[in-house]
Design a protein around this motif. Structure first.
Motif, short mmCIF file in Angstrom:
data_model
loop_
_atom_site.label_atom_id
_atom_site.label_comp_id
_atom_site.label_asym_id
_atom_site.label_seq_id
_atom_site.Cartn_x
_atom_site.Cartn_y
_atom_site.Cartn_z
N GLU A 41 0.83 -1.21 0.00
CA GLU A 41 0.00 0.00 0.00
C GLU A 41 0.87 1.27 0.00
O GLU A 41 0.56 2.25 -0.71
CB GLU A 41 -0.91 0.01 1.23
CG GLU A 41 -2.01 -1.04 1.22
CD GLU A 41 -1.51 -2.44 1.56
OE1 GLU A 41 -2.28 -3.39 1.39
OE2 GLU A 41 -0.33 -2.56 1.99
N GLY B 39 0.97 4.00 -2.95
CA GLY B 39 0.70 5.41 -2.66
C GLY B 39 1.79 6.31 -3.18
O GLY B 39 1.53 7.37 -3.76
N ALA C 191 -5.78 11.37 -5.30
CA ALA C 191 -6.88 10.59 -4.72
C ALA C 191 -6.42 9.16 -4.45
O ALA C 191 -6.67 8.60 -3.38
CB ALA C 191 -8.08 10.59 -5.67
N GLU C 192 -5.74 8.56 -5.42
CA GLU C 192 -5.24 7.19 -5.24
C GLU C 192 -4.13 7.16 -4.21
O GLU C 192 -4.04 6.22 -3.40
CB GLU C 192 -4.72 6.64 -6.58
CG GLU C 192 -4.33 5.17 -6.51
CD GLU C 192 -3.93 4.59 -7.86
OE1 GLU C 192 -3.16 3.61 -7.87
OE2 GLU C 192 -4.37 5.13 -8.89
N THR D 95 -5.77 7.27 -0.78
CA THR D 95 -6.41 5.99 -0.45
C THR D 95 -5.38 4.98 0.03
O THR D 95 -5.58 4.28 1.03
CB THR D 95 -7.16 5.44 -1.68
OG1 THR D 95 -8.19 6.36 -2.02
CG2 THR D 95 -7.78 4.08 -1.38
N ASN D 96 -4.26 4.89 -0.68
CA ASN D 96 -3.22 3.92 -0.31
C ASN D 96 -2.47 4.33 0.94
O ASN D 96 -2.12 3.47 1.77
CB ASN D 96 -2.26 3.72 -1.48
CG ASN D 96 -2.85 2.82 -2.54
OD1 ASN D 96 -2.92 1.60 -2.38
ND2 ASN D 96 -3.28 3.40 -3.66
N GLU E 2 -3.73 5.96 3.40
CA GLU E 2 -4.63 5.69 4.52
C GLU E 2 -4.67 4.21 4.85
O GLU E 2 -4.66 3.81 6.02
CB GLU E 2 -6.03 6.22 4.20
CG GLU E 2 -6.96 6.21 5.39
CD GLU E 2 -8.22 7.01 5.16
OE1 GLU E 2 -8.57 7.83 6.02
OE2 GLU E 2 -8.88 6.78 4.12
N LYS E 3 -4.70 3.37 3.81
CA LYS E 3 -4.67 1.92 4.03
C LYS E 3 -3.38 1.52 4.75
O LYS E 3 -3.39 0.71 5.69
CB LYS E 3 -4.77 1.17 2.71
CG LYS E 3 -6.16 1.20 2.07
CD LYS E 3 -6.15 0.47 0.75
CE LYS E 3 -7.53 0.50 0.07
NZ LYS E 3 -7.50 -0.16 -1.26
N ALA F 32 -0.46 11.97 3.95
CA ALA F 32 -1.89 11.74 3.73
C ALA F 32 -2.66 13.05 3.84
O ALA F 32 -3.60 13.31 3.07
CB ALA F 32 -2.43 10.73 4.75
N ALA G 124 -4.77 14.69 0.84
CA ALA G 124 -6.19 15.01 1.04
C ALA G 124 -6.47 16.46 0.68
O ALA G 124 -7.49 16.79 0.06
CB ALA G 124 -6.58 14.74 2.49
N ASN H 211 -10.26 17.25 -0.24
CA ASN H 211 -10.96 16.54 0.83
C ASN H 211 -10.54 17.22 2.13
O ASN H 211 -9.66 16.74 2.86
CB ASN H 211 -10.58 15.06 0.83
CG ASN H 211 -11.40 14.25 1.83
OD1 ASN H 211 -12.01 14.82 2.74
ND2 ASN H 211 -11.41 12.95 1.68
#
Length: 244
Positions: free
Chosen positions: A26, A30, A40-41, A44-45, A47-48, A64, A68, A73
């Motif tokens: 991940e 990222g 965006a991707e 997501t990665n 955060e995972k 992150a 964002a 976001n």
């Protein structure tokens, strides 16, 4: 045969070491998305990955937050910048990022609290002071347009406590202009009664003089900070002429 066994053993050890690196897939995904500006991707990665490592990697908490912010976001940006602050990571930028996210979220009170906390944590930070000072300059102008002298003055005074010379000078000039204009307005309004109601006129004139004195005090402070400014010198002359 022995050499083959040794090579196999080393291969298994390498695989074992890779397997023991939680969240590597991940995290790498990222990073690759970040390089491709696919925020965006990337977010997501990241955060995972952070969930896998129980949010222990402060650098990627900050990453992150930035991702964002770049993808608009703002709620997530606020959350992760706050986490970065608590981890004491890139404190000034984290406070600034959180304040900017709160501004975009229309959370004015929270934004101001964040900026004030940031300025206590990182005194004199240029970017934090700029955002804080610009906010109160704007609010002061709005209050002045609404003829709310006290509110405008309070807004401008907040800026004078900063360390940024340019911002402080602008604030002192704003205060000087505020009181000079108010004194001039008092005199103008009272001028029709100068000969008919002398006592009342004298009282109004005294009020105007009080405003001019305040204006002169503030413009003198602006002069100390910006002695070569033509605007400051011109205003100082206008105030002194009005007091004669």
């Amino acid at each position: 045969m022995r050499k083959t066994v040794l090579l196999l053993l080393m291969s298994f050890m390498a695989l074992g070491a890779f397997a023991q690196d939680p969240g590597a897939t991940e995290k790498n995904a990222g990073n690759a998305a970040w390089k491709a500006k696919n925020y965006a991707e990337a977010f997501t990665n990241f955060e995972k990955y952070l969930q896998i490592v129980n949010f222990s990697d402060k650098a990627y908490i900050y990453n992150a937050a930035v991702a964002a912010s770049k993808m608009n976001n703002y709620a997530a940006a606020e959350k992760y910048f706050e986490m970065a602050i608590k981890k004491n990571y890139k404190v000034a930028n984290s406070y600034l990022g959180k304040a900017q996210a709160e501004e975009d979220l229309k959370k004015e009170g929270e934004m101001l609290a964040t900026l004030e906390e940031g300025l206590k944590a990182v005194p004199g930070n240029v970017k934090l002071e700029s955002m804080y000072g610009s906010y109160y300059l704007k609010k002061g102008v709005e209050a002045q347009k609404n003829n709310n002298l006290e509110a405008a003055a309070a807004d401008y005074v907040k800026i004078t406590n900063l360390t940024n010379v340019d911002l402080k000078s602008k604030a002192f000039m704003a205060l000087a202009s505020l009181y000079f204009n108010n004194g001039a307005a008092i005199l103008q309004k009272a001028s029709p009664i100068a000969n008919t109601e002398k006592e009342k006129y004298a009282s109004e004139k005294e009020k105007a003089l009080g405003n001019f004195k305040k204006a002169l005090d503030y413009v003198n402070q602006a002069l100390k900070l910006s002695p070569e400014s033509t605007d400051v010198k011109d205003l100082a002359k206008q105030i002194k002429d009005a007091m004669k």
